[in-house]
Design an enzyme around this catalytic site. Sequence first.
Site, PDB file in Angstrom:
ATOM      1  N   TYR A   1       0.831  -1.202   0.000  1.00 36.64           N
ATOM      2  CA  TYR A   1       0.000   0.000   0.000  1.00 36.64           C
ATOM      3  C   TYR A   1       0.869   1.257   0.000  1.00 36.64           C
ATOM      4  O   TYR A   1       0.646   2.175  -0.791  1.00 36.64           O
ATOM      5  CB  TYR A   1      -0.929  -0.015   1.218  1.00 36.64           C
ATOM      6  CG  TYR A   1      -1.885   1.144   1.265  1.00 36.64           C
ATOM      7  CD1 TYR A   1      -2.994   1.176   0.422  1.00 36.64           C
ATOM      8  CD2 TYR A   1      -1.686   2.199   2.139  1.00 36.64           C
ATOM      9  CE1 TYR A   1      -3.883   2.237   0.456  1.00 36.64           C
ATOM     10  CE2 TYR A   1      -2.571   3.270   2.178  1.00 36.64           C
ATOM     11  CZ  TYR A   1      -3.666   3.277   1.335  1.00 36.64           C
ATOM     12  OH  TYR A   1      -4.540   4.331   1.366  1.00 36.64           O
TER      13      TYR A   1
ATOM     14  N   LYS B   1       1.073   4.108  -3.008  1.00 39.85           N
ATOM     15  CA  LYS B   1       0.726   5.512  -2.776  1.00 39.85           C
ATOM     16  C   LYS B   1       1.930   6.426  -3.012  1.00 39.85           C
ATOM     17  O   LYS B   1       1.773   7.548  -3.504  1.00 39.85           O
ATOM     18  CB  LYS B   1       0.139   5.698  -1.377  1.00 39.85           C
ATOM     19  CG  LYS B   1      -1.225   5.032  -1.205  1.00 39.85           C
ATOM     20  CD  LYS B   1      -2.263   5.596  -2.175  1.00 39.85           C
ATOM     21  CE  LYS B   1      -3.646   5.038  -1.929  1.00 39.85           C
ATOM     22  NZ  LYS B   1      -4.698   5.728  -2.687  1.00 39.85           N
TER      23      LYS B   1
END
Length: 150
Positions: A57, A61
């Site tokens: 994640y 990002k």
Amino acid sequence: FALMSPQSWHKVITTNLDGTFNCCKAVIKKMINKRKGSIINIASVSGIIGIAGQCNYAASKAGLVSFSISLAREVAKYGINVNMVAPGMVRTPMTEEALKAKPDYYNGRIPIGRVAEPEEVAQAAVFLASKCADYYTGITFDATGGMLMR
């Protein structure tokens, strides 16, 4: 990370990077022809400071931030702004269980002492899409309650 499967890695990378690429690709030619537009991508505090246990994640990002900055540089000459909102912890159905289990832990990490409501993150995006933000491009609007201060 040691237990993360390649499938888990690719699912998050594909969702967050390929999904953003495809959405931007779908609108950018029309925006270039109109010589105006605003793209707001949703980044995360995780992509800036990293989060243990969420390498996939955080990497997706962080890649989204770099992608958005690069796209902002490329399309600014066409009157198109590309910005990001980077929320921290937000009260949503996905975070509800964690917030109930450890409210002091999560609230204690945030200088203003509470997690964001979805509307507060949305307000940042609305601002960036408004005429008031015409001069801003390539920025990351930190909607973290003070977790990011720079």
